[in-house]
Design an enzyme around this catalytic site. Structure first.
Site, PDB file in Angstrom:
ATOM      1  N   SER A 153      28.372  48.618  57.649  1.00 39.25           N
ATOM      2  CA  SER A 153      28.568  47.175  57.590  1.00 39.25           C
ATOM      3  C   SER A 153      29.842  46.889  56.811  1.00 39.25           C
ATOM      4  O   SER A 153      30.260  47.685  55.957  1.00 39.25           O
ATOM      5  CB  SER A 153      27.375  46.522  56.883  1.00 39.25           C
ATOM      6  OG  SER A 153      27.663  45.187  56.511  1.00 39.25           O
ATOM      7  N   TYR A 166      22.561  46.887  49.413  1.00 43.23           N
ATOM      8  CA  TYR A 166      22.912  47.003  50.833  1.00 43.23           C
ATOM      9  C   TYR A 166      24.305  47.615  50.999  1.00 43.23           C
ATOM     10  O   TYR A 166      24.526  48.514  51.826  1.00 43.23           O
ATOM     11  CB  TYR A 166      22.849  45.615  51.455  1.00 43.23           C
ATOM     12  CG  TYR A 166      23.121  45.536  52.931  1.00 43.23           C
ATOM     13  CD1 TYR A 166      22.170  45.930  53.869  1.00 43.23           C
ATOM     14  CD2 TYR A 166      24.333  45.026  53.401  1.00 43.23           C
ATOM     15  CE1 TYR A 166      22.420  45.834  55.232  1.00 43.23           C
ATOM     16  CE2 TYR A 166      24.588  44.920  54.761  1.00 43.23           C
ATOM     17  CZ  TYR A 166      23.634  45.326  55.668  1.00 43.23           C
ATOM     18  OH  TYR A 166      23.882  45.225  57.019  1.00 43.23           O
ATOM     19  N   LYS A 170      25.208  51.119  52.852  1.00 43.70           N
ATOM     20  CA  LYS A 170      26.056  51.100  54.046  1.00 43.70           C
ATOM     21  C   LYS A 170      27.339  51.907  53.843  1.00 43.70           C
ATOM     22  O   LYS A 170      27.848  52.521  54.784  1.00 43.70           O
ATOM     23  CB  LYS A 170      26.384  49.654  54.419  1.00 43.70           C
ATOM     24  CG  LYS A 170      25.189  48.894  55.006  1.00 43.70           C
ATOM     25  CD  LYS A 170      24.541  49.653  56.139  1.00 43.70           C
ATOM     26  CE  LYS A 170      23.547  48.823  56.925  1.00 43.70           C
ATOM     27  NZ  LYS A 170      22.854  49.619  57.966  1.00 43.70           N
TER      28      LYS A 170
END
Length: 308
Positions: A153, A166, A170
Site C-alpha cells: 500500500s 498498517y 505493508k
C-alpha cells in the site's frame, strides 16, 4: 500478443469475499483458473466472521461456468491456512497462484494505539501473507511453477498518518518479496507486490464519491492478472489505481566515503547534501550488493585493490 489465460491453473485468493479480492477472484476465474475463495468474513476491524461473502463469490464463479470453492481460514492461523491449501490440493492436485489480499484496519495515532492492535494488524497482513505463501511453497517448488503476489500500500511505501501498524505491515511486504524472489527463482516461482489504491470498504470513509467511482477494484485487477501470469515479471512493486499503473523502485545514492580522520558526525552533517545527491543513484540487486559497494568505495579511497 496472445490472451493471458489461466486454464488448468489453481489460484488461492485471500480476502476474496468483497472488494479487491472479489474482483481478483472473478478475474482469474473468467480466464480459466480454478479458484479458492478465502474470506473469514470479518468486518473492517477484524471482528466477527461469516462465510456468506465467500460463498456468494463462489456462486458467481460457478454461474459463469467456472470452478471454485470457499474456505474461511483466518490467514493469521497457520493450521487453518494449511488446511485450506490441503483442500485445494485434494480437489485439484496443484496450487499455481497465491494472491495475498486479506487485511484489516485498526487506525489510531501511534501515541494512542495499543500494542495489541499493532500486533493484530501485522499478524493479518504480514504473518498471514507469509503463512499462505509458506503453505503453497513446497507444492510450487515440486511442480516448478508458482506465482505469488503480496499486497502492499502507499501507506507502507510512503506513509500515512494514523497507520503505523498498517504501514509497517505493508512496507514489510517489499522485504518478503525480495527474499522470496531470490529463493524461488530456480523453481520458476515469481513473486511480486501489488500496491493498489482502490475504493473498497477499507477506504470508504477516506474518498469522495467521485473518486470512489474512478477507483473501482475492477480497474486494478488487470494489473494483478499480469503479475500472476505465465510471463509475469518478478520482484516488481506495481502501483495501480483507476487504470493507472506505475512501478515503485528503491534506489541508493552514490553517496560518499569518509576517511578515518574525517569520519565524524560533524563531517556527515557537513556533507549530507552530497550523501543525498540523486545523481548516479542505482538499484542494488541484493543486500550483499550494498556491502560490496561500501567495501570497494573504502578500498578506492585508500588506494587499495580488492579482488572482488
Amino acid at each position: 500478443m496472445a490472451d493471458i489465460r489461466f486454464d488448468g491453473k489453481v489460484a488461492i485468493v485471500t480476502g476474496a469475499g468483497v472488494g479487491l479480492g472479489r474482483s481478483h477472484a472473478l478475474g482469474l476465474a473468467a480466464r480459466g483458473a480454478k479458484v479458492v475463495v478465502n474470506d473469514l468474513g470479518v468486518s473492517r476491524d477484524g471482528t466477527g466472521s461469516s462465510s456468506e461473502a465467500a460463498k456468494a463469490v463462489v456462486a458467481e464463479i460457478r454461474d459463469m461456468g467456472g470452478e471454485a470453492m470457499s474456505h474461511g481460514a483466518d490467514v493469521s492461523d497457520e493450521a487453518a491456512v494449511r488446511d485450506m491449501v490441503a483442500q485445494a490440493m485434494d480437489a485439484w492436485g496443484r496450487v499455481d497462484i497465491c494472491v495475498n489480499n486479506a487485511g484489516i484496519l485498526l487506525d489510531k495515532t501511534f501515541a494512542k494505539m495499543e500494542m495489541s492492535a499493532f500486533r493484530k494488524v501485522v499478524d493479518v497482513h504480514l504473518i498471514g501473507s507469509a503463512n499462505v505463501a509458506h503453505a503453497c511453497w513446497p507444492h510450487m517448488r515440486e511442480q516448478k511453477y508458482g506465482r505469488i503476489v503480496l499486497t502492499s500500500s502507499a501507506s507502507g511505501l510512503y506513509g500515512n498518518f494514523g497507520q503505523s501498524n498498517y504501514g509497517a505491515a505493508k512496507a514489510a511486504m517489499v522485504g518478503l518479496m525480495n527474499v522470496l524472489h531470490m529463493e524461488g527463482a530456480r523453481d520458476n516461482i515469481r513473486v511480486n507486490t501489488l500496491a493498489p489504491t482502490a475504493a473498497t470498504r477499507m477506504t470508504a470513509d477516506l474518498l469522495p464519491a467521485e473518486a470512489q467511482e474512478l477507483l473501482a477494484p475492477e480497474t486494478i485487477t488487470p494489473g494483478l492478472l499480469y503479475l500472476v501470469s505465465e510471463d509475469a515479471p518478478s520482484q516488481v512493486i506495481l502501483g495501480a489505481g483507476a487504470g493507472s499503473y506505475a512501478e515503485t523502485r528503491i534506489y541508493e545514492t552514490a553517496g560518499i566515503t569518509l576517511m578515518e580522520d574525517a569520519n565524524t558526525p560533524e563531517d556527515v552533517a557537513a556533507r549530507f547534501a552530497e550523501i543525498r545527491d540523486p545523481e548516479g543513484q542505482q538499484q542494488l540487486g541484493d543486500a550483499f550488493g550494498q556491502t560490496k559497494k561500501y567495501a570497494l568505495n573504502a578500498a578506492r579511497a585508500k588506494g587499495l585493490k580488492l579482488d572482488w
